[in-house]
Scaffold this motif. Structure first.
Motif, PDB file in Angstrom:
ATOM      1  N   GLU A   1      25.790  38.176  56.275  1.00 19.47           N
ATOM      2  CA  GLU A   1      25.661  38.927  57.291  1.00 19.47           C
ATOM      3  C   GLU A   1      24.918  40.227  56.523  1.00 19.47           C
ATOM      4  O   GLU A   1      24.081  40.810  56.935  1.00 19.47           O
ATOM      5  CB  GLU A   1      26.848  39.298  58.100  1.00 19.47           C
ATOM      6  CG  GLU A   1      27.130  38.166  59.131  1.00 19.47           C
ATOM      7  CD  GLU A   1      27.754  38.585  60.373  1.00 19.47           C
ATOM      8  OE1 GLU A   1      27.729  39.869  60.453  1.00 19.47           O
ATOM      9  OE2 GLU A   1      28.471  37.678  61.019  1.00 19.47           O
ATOM     10  N   GLU A   2      25.809  40.795  55.605  1.00 18.43           N
ATOM     11  CA  GLU A   2      25.179  42.024  55.077  1.00 18.43           C
ATOM     12  C   GLU A   2      23.809  41.775  54.497  1.00 18.43           C
ATOM     13  O   GLU A   2      22.993  42.634  54.335  1.00 18.43           O
ATOM     14  CB  GLU A   2      26.330  42.374  53.765  1.00 18.43           C
ATOM     15  CG  GLU A   2      25.999  43.627  53.288  1.00 18.43           C
ATOM     16  CD  GLU A   2      26.214  44.790  54.249  1.00 18.43           C
ATOM     17  OE1 GLU A   2      25.895  45.831  54.229  1.00 18.43           O
ATOM     18  OE2 GLU A   2      27.166  44.619  55.339  1.00 18.43           O
TER      19      GLU A   2
ATOM     20  N   LEU B   1      21.432  41.865  57.101  1.00 21.36           N
ATOM     21  CA  LEU B   1      20.972  43.396  57.596  1.00 21.36           C
ATOM     22  C   LEU B   1      20.217  43.980  56.598  1.00 21.36           C
ATOM     23  O   LEU B   1      19.506  45.059  57.316  1.00 21.36           O
ATOM     24  CB  LEU B   1      22.554  44.080  57.957  1.00 21.36           C
ATOM     25  CG  LEU B   1      23.456  43.439  58.859  1.00 21.36           C
ATOM     26  CD1 LEU B   1      24.550  44.099  58.899  1.00 21.36           C
ATOM     27  CD2 LEU B   1      22.681  43.562  60.442  1.00 21.36           C
TER      28      LEU B   1
ATOM     29  N   LEU C   1      24.796  42.559  64.937  1.00 18.18           N
ATOM     30  CA  LEU C   1      24.230  43.807  64.746  1.00 18.18           C
ATOM     31  C   LEU C   1      25.025  44.998  65.770  1.00 18.18           C
ATOM     32  O   LEU C   1      25.306  46.149  64.997  1.00 18.18           O
ATOM     33  CB  LEU C   1      22.736  44.114  65.480  1.00 18.18           C
ATOM     34  CG  LEU C   1      21.799  43.108  65.057  1.00 18.18           C
ATOM     35  CD1 LEU C   1      20.654  43.109  65.946  1.00 18.18           C
ATOM     36  CD2 LEU C   1      21.482  43.556  63.584  1.00 18.18           C
TER      37      LEU C   1
ATOM     38  N   ALA D   1      23.416  37.240  62.237  1.00 23.17           N
ATOM     39  CA  ALA D   1      24.375  38.390  61.982  1.00 23.17           C
ATOM     40  C   ALA D   1      24.510  39.147  62.890  1.00 23.17           C
ATOM     41  O   ALA D   1      23.749  39.122  64.120  1.00 23.17           O
ATOM     42  CB  ALA D   1      23.492  39.289  60.906  1.00 23.17           C
TER      43      ALA D   1
ATOM     44  N   ASN E   1      15.925  45.353  57.361  1.00 26.04           N
ATOM     45  CA  ASN E   1      15.823  46.870  57.224  1.00 26.04           C
ATOM     46  C   ASN E   1      14.853  46.996  56.115  1.00 26.04           C
ATOM     47  O   ASN E   1      14.600  48.235  55.870  1.00 26.04           O
ATOM     48  CB  ASN E   1      16.992  47.489  57.139  1.00 26.04           C
ATOM     49  CG  ASN E   1      17.684  47.632  58.761  1.00 26.04           C
ATOM     50  OD1 ASN E   1      16.897  48.162  59.534  1.00 26.04           O
ATOM     51  ND2 ASN E   1      18.909  46.844  58.933  1.00 26.04           N
TER      52      ASN E   1
END
Length: 384
Positions: free
Chosen positions: A133-134, A137, A204, A202, A141
């Motif tokens: 998940e990290e 993210l 948010l 993921a 971005n």
């Protein structure tokens, strides 16, 4: 010594399970010989000398009635080292006559070690999921995919060379507590993982998830209609299994960008925002169908907004009941076709022409000119 620690919650589960098997008191001691779980709560927190012997000598230690008086925190029984992940993590102790407990000892120890190993594997899977998940993210971005991101992805078994498109799922509709929202998100994540489609998922926030879907079909083509059909099926399946309303927005696919994933995510986010504003009753939004208002949305916070406001200020001031603005929106919705616009508003065509003329007068625009029409269209989409 194993790096995997025995925690109190897991130890108490082992006690409950093993006491069901043998019917005598069971203690679990950690790697320091401290009782952290027991069928006798009063013994929790005390040091068990028999466990210290089992740990230091890494062997089964029998405690007889006679020897129990010479050791601290000990009662007659049998103490067996618990091994997991290549080392000794603690000791399991069975209270009673050691001669009678020998045949049960290995079985109970095996059961406990299986529970520890299962918990360790679950922890590893959970950690892997958190790291994944990290990574996601970071991908949505990042301006471009760095070598460090690629190495991180490779360690987690994620192929960042697979072309992907972003979807955002929003849940809402009524108030739930934080724990209930987490349960709802977990439920949706489980639905997304089955059937397996190589999606990267993921969370948010408490109301949003992002999915990075493989963009191309089995023939290597970007088929947006196929994606939308699948998303509609997914939305329907989620609505059947979720307690909240579910909206989904599909972003654009960027095959030639340094990080098309980040761009796709941004378009999905704006598509969701614009879609909810323009089509509040819809549950699925597609960038391809909302491309122009999504692109124009980027202008709403700059000096451009002030310029567009000047265009329609007089119209807003004069249009007290909103008739002219409603007419203008209908005109654009029907591709500036007079007949279909008049029919949708249940008015005569001459009435429509009069209203359009009034709009032109108030805005100072010539709506027969393409540039003026487009300027008015931007103002309608951003301000009215």
């Amino acid at each position: 010594m194993s790096a995997y620690p025995l925690n109190t919650q897991l130890a108490q589960k082992i006690v409950a399970r093993t006491m069901d098997i043998i019917g005598c008191n069971v203690n679990i001691m950690d790697a320091k010989g401290v009782i952290i779980a027991s069928g006798d709560p009063e013994r929790i927190g005390s040091v068990h000398d028999g466990a210290l012997l089992a740990l230091s000598q890494e062997r089964v230690v029998d405690i007889s009635e006679g020897s129990s008086h010479n050791l601290h925190g000990v009662r007659p029984g049998i103490n067996l080292p618990l091994r997991a992940d290549g080392g000794t993590v603690g000791v399991i102790g069975l209270t009673g006559n050691p001669d009678h407990l020998q045949e049960y000892g290995k079985l109970v120890c095996m059961t406990a070690e299986m529970m520890i190993e299962q918990a360790r594997l679950f922890d590893m899977l959970a950690q892997d999921a958190r790291l994944k998940e990290e990574l996601i993210l970071n991908l949505i971005n990042a301006e471009h995919i760095t070598p460090a991101l690629r190495e991180w992805a490779n360690r987690l078994g994620v192929d960042v060379t697979v072309p992907r498109v972003a979807c955002i799922i929003e849940i809402g509709g009524r108030q739930l507590g934080i724990e209930e929202m987490r349960d709802e998100l977990q439920n949706i994540q489980n639905l997304l993982r089955h059937p397996e489609r190589d999606n990267l998922i993921a969370i948010l926030s408490l109301t949003e998830l992002v999915i990075l879907k493989p963009a191309l079909d089995t023939y290597g083509r970007w088929d947006v209609q196929n994606h939308i059909e699948r998303i509609r099926l997914l939305q329907s399946r989620m609505s059947e299994n979720a307690r909240l309303n579910v909206r989904i927005a599909l972003g654009n696919y960027f095959p030639d960008s340094a990080n098309g994933i980040a761009l796709s995510y941004r378009t999905a986010k704006t598509t969701l925002e614009v879609g909810k504003a323009r089509q509040p009753d819809e549950l699925v939004f597609n960038y391809q169908e909302l491309m122009l208002p999504v692109l124009l949305n980027q202008l709403k916070d700059g000096w451009q907004k002030e310029e567009l406001e000047r265009t329609v200020n007089k119209l807003k001031q004069a249009d007290h009941n909103g008739t002219l603005r409603k007419t203008l929106c209908a005109w654009f919705d029907h591709n500036m076709q007079a007949v279909t616009t008049a029919q949708s508003l249940y008015i005569h065509r001459n009435t429509l022409e009069y209203r359009l003329g009034k709009i032109a007068e108030l805005t100072g625009l010539n709506i027969a000119r393409t540039d003026d029409r487009f300027l008015l269209y931007m103002a309608v989409n951003m301000l009215l």
